[in-house]
Write an enzyme that holds these catalytic residues in place. Structure first.
Site: not given
Lengths: 547, 265
Positions: A77, A127, A171, A187, A189, A299, A381
């Site tokens: 990514e 990324r 990330t 984080g 989730e 979400d 997204n």
């Protein structure tokens, strides 16, 4: 003697020895389109290059110049940064490579070893890097920030941003503003308390921290009605923000509240989850916020790249922010004040019947077991959109006709463990039919377009209406690059890399790269030649015009 | 004979099995049925929360790993799975799940070994020998489906179906094939710009192309730009066995199919 000096000067240029990337250079990145200095190219995050060598007339003659093969598994990514002929790209989990941007030959490889207790919801992704001076900055899966010597790949300092044992991670590519390096934490989730923090670029010392969930007593804390929900309410930050130097504001999209799918468990609007926040770049102080999805049960992270544009709005010049949100609405905001200007669905939406005059959604939760549009992965997204100041169109990768059925459950917070509050499944035409996963896929599309498909949408910010669309059979997680010659480059999960006419959406050129494109293309120039780089599957491909 | 058989198969169309499940798998499900349903269901929930974000809802989102089909990079035994969960795969970015309770680990393995089907143990599995007779005789399944190198290819090859399908999903396909046919396996009918017509079972598709097993059992890749018309049919001519076979006979056929594990060394 003169010839000697000239030779030395040329050598300097070739070796990129003048490559100190000052803060001024970052502010004026549009003045040096041969470089791609930040995650989105420039601070306004338009992902739009001013280079003009490749144009609609000659784009058919693009040919592959070099390939970098990746040695690790999973979605790639990363979005490269290019400075004076040198490309810096990360590969999962936390490697940095410095390459000759004209040949792909590697100067050095830095490999950060994670502690082993890192936890990430959605793959060991990274990324990209940021640069200031001769120093690169990378966030790590175990939530550290690393400064690396851009010349030799040696680490200069490593700072713990947050405890990875509690499932904090990084990330995103950091954003450098002035003398600070700004990062957010993933984080969402796992019941983290999300934040954005700035670090002194020289020392790694923390300069400021903005918590994406206010503590009790702070403004906004009343939006978390139960006593301790705020302490593990998610609101992660995993996509690079933007910066307006004139306003000295830096803008960040905030992720979902936790537990993800059970909003009844965290009553209230849950600020600043699913919001954009405007922070003073020097102090981290909140200037304004706008929440897209209060008390989110789907979400719908607002982890999109904030795209900044200056355009005429209702007859007057305006500084706006353009935002196609995961929740399916395309917003235009006043980026000076955060005022809502407009909001229009760009895909099918049934979780809300519309927006009120302040942009707040009129929520229409669906009955248990019934489909919700857009589905869990959203109408879009984190995929980088693009804005072309020439066409004044906003371009976004969308998931069309994609819905999910959500399941709500009470979740118990346990430090470092998943905190989801239910689950979701994509709506499929038959019981055993595969749904759509995240990130990438194998070589066979076994879910088909009946579960959802991808499209590039060209949206007119002034009307919210779609000017054109370019449809794909499979969904797309690709970012978008536009050019000053009205080209649009994008990919998709199928591994095609496309060049479209940015004014009409007509396909002008394509190549099959054989692996999912899960990042945004970039463009740069070396020795008078314009390149376009994209990552597909496990390889990074670079194109230029045929000689 | 071949033409006739192919034509019959075209008429009887496709068993509702997944494309993308054609690759022969080693039989890794050591002791089917050893886990009880509660374990599988518990594992299903845990999987959705902890594993699906990376491995995907179908367990196939990591290159070289397909949890649902029992395809791993290094894992063979259940003990191997326990070890991977405890230690993670740091180099590949997989964290250790050392905080899982033993019962949670058991549930996850049960769910993986049940092929991600929480109803796996609920379907009655009969006698495989009787099932084979029904498959080749009364049910006429072998008219269209190929098993271990025998039979036509127009419908999906069932040689390793026992490693990739569960009793529950096999039962659904036998009793209600029209609603069970996976979209990926639908029949396509394409007419080229030069008038040639190609019909067959879809193997794969993307924006510009479609791959097909045609009526002559050729694997063909078509470029959509070359087509005058392209139709994906959503019906199946596979008959329902809800009335033509007794419930016990359906269970027997399921048993036979579950025993098809692909070539064994």
């Amino acid at each position: 003697m003169t010839r000697c000096l000239v030779s030395a000067f040329v050598l300097c240029l070739a070796a990129g020895l003048g490559a100190q990337v000052t803060s001024d250079r970052l502010v004026n990145a549009n003045g040096e389109p041969q470089n791609w200095l930040t995650y989105s190219g420039t601070y306004n995050s338009q992902r739009h290059t001013l280079l003009k060598q490749i144009n609609p007339a000659n784009v058919k003659t693009l040919e592959q110049k070099w390939v970098l093969q990746n040695q690790v598994f999973g979605a790639w990514e990363s979005s490269p940064v290019v400075v004076d002929g040198v490309m810096y790209v990360t590969q999962r989990p936390n490697d940095v490579l410095a390459l000759d941007a004209a040949t792909g030959k590697v100067f050095w490889l830095y490999r950060y070893t994670n502690s082993g207790d890192q936890q990430v919801c959605c793959g060991a992704n990274n990324r990209g890097v940021a640069i200031l001076g001769d120093t690169l900055f990378m966030g790590t899966l175990d939530a550290h920030l690393v400064a690396i010597d851009a010349k030799n790949g040696k680490p200069l300092w490593i700072t713990e941003v947050a405890p990875s044992k509690l499932a904090y991670s990084i990330t995103m590519a950091p954003l450098v503003v002035k003398d600070k390096v700004i990062v957010g934490v993933g984080g969402g989730e796992y019941g983290i308390r999300g934040f954005i923090a700035a670090y002194d670029a020289k020392t790694g010392k923390e300069a400021w921290r903005f918590y994406a969930i206010p503590a009790p007593g702070e403004p906004g804390s009343e939006t978390w009605e139960k006593d301790d929900d705020w302490a593990h309410g998610g609101a992660s930050v995993w996509i690079t923000g933007s910066y307006d130097p004139a306003l000295n504001l830096t803008y960040w999209g905030i992720g979902n509240p936790g537990p993800d799918w059970n909003p009844a468990q965290r009553r209230g609007d849950n600020l600043y989850s699913d919001s954009v926040v405007a922070l003073d770049a020097d102090t981290g102080r909140l200037k304004w916020h706008f929440q897209f999805t209060p008390n989110d049960g789907y979400d719908y992270d607002a982890v999109q790249v904030p795209v900044l544009a200056d355009m005429t709005w209702r007859g007057a010049p305006a500084k706006v922010m353009l935002w196609a949100n995961r929740n399916g609405f395309f917003y235009v905001l006043d980026r000076v004040t955060g005022r809502f200007l407009s909001g229009t669905p760009f895909v099918k939406v049934n979780w809300a019947s519309g927006l009120d005059d302040k942009g707040r959604p009129l929520q229409t939760p669906q009955p248990e077991g019934a489909p919700t549009w857009p589905g869990n992965q959203g109408g879009t997204n984190w995929y980088s959109p693009s804005f072309s100041p020439r066409t004044e169109l906003f371009y976004v990768s969308a998931w069309v006709d994609y819905a999910s059925i959500f399941r709500r459950e009470e979740a118990v917070y346990e430090p470092g463990r998943r905190f989801n509050g239910g689950g979701q499944t994509a709506v499929t035409p038959t019981p055993d039919s595969p749904g759509i996963g995240i990130g990438r896929r194998g070589p066979i599309n076994n879910w088909t377009d009946l579960v959802g498909h991808g499209a590039v949408l060209a949206l007119d910010p002034r009307t919210g209406k779609e000017k054109w669309r370019f449809e794909q059979y499979d969904v797309t997680d690709s970012g978008i690059l536009t050019t000053a010659t009205d080209l649009l480059f994008t990919g998709g999960r199928e591994g095609y890399f496309h060049a479209l006419d940015a004014r009409t959406g007509a396909l002008l050129w394509k190549v099959s790269l054989g692996g999912s494109i899960v990042n945004g293309p970039v463009s740069y120039q070396v020795a008078g030649k314009q390149y376009v780089t994209v990552i597909a599957g496990n390889a990074l491909f670079t194109y230029a015009l045929r000689e | 004979m071949t033409d006739m058989r192919t034509a019959m198969c075209w008429a009887a169309l496709v068993f509702a099995l997944a494309s993308g499940r054609l690759v022969a798998q080693a039989a890794l499900q050591d002791h089917p049925g050893q886990y009880d349903r509660a374990d599988i269901e518990a594992g299903s929930r845990l999987y959705a929360a902890q594993c699906a974000p990376c491995h995907g809802v179908n367990g196939d989102m990591i290159t070289g790993v397909d949890l649902r089909r029992g395809q791993f990079k290094t894992v063979v035994s259940d003990e191997d799975l326990v070890r991977v969960l405890a230690m993670g795969r740091p180099a590949a970015g997989m964290p250790a799940f050392a905080t899982f309770q033993p019962t949670e680990v058991t549930g996850l393995i049960a769910f993986i070994r049940a092929g991600f089907d929480a109803t796996a143990t609920a379907v009655k599995v009969g006698d495989p020998r009787r099932g084979q007779s029904l498959f080749e005789g009364k049910g006429a399944c072998a008219t269209c489906h190929r098993v271990n190198g025998r039979g036509p290819r127009i419908a999906t090859d069932l040689s390793d179906i026992g490693t990739i399908r569960t009793p529950g999903s096999l039962q659904r396909s036998l009793l209600d094939p029209a609603r069970s046919l996976l979209p990926a396996n639908r029949m396509v009918d394409a007419v080229m710009k030069d008038g040639r017509r190609i019909r067959g079972r879809r193997l794969n598709e993307d924006t510009y192309t479609v791959q097909v097993m045609d009526e002559q059992e050729r694997i063909v890749s078509l470029t959509k730009a070359d087509l005058r018309s392209y139709d994906v049919r959503n019906e199946t001519a596979m008959p329902s066995y809800a009335t033509s076979l007794a419930p016990d006979e359906v269970s027997d056929v399921i048993a036979y199919l579950l025993g098809l594990k692909g070539p064994q060394p």
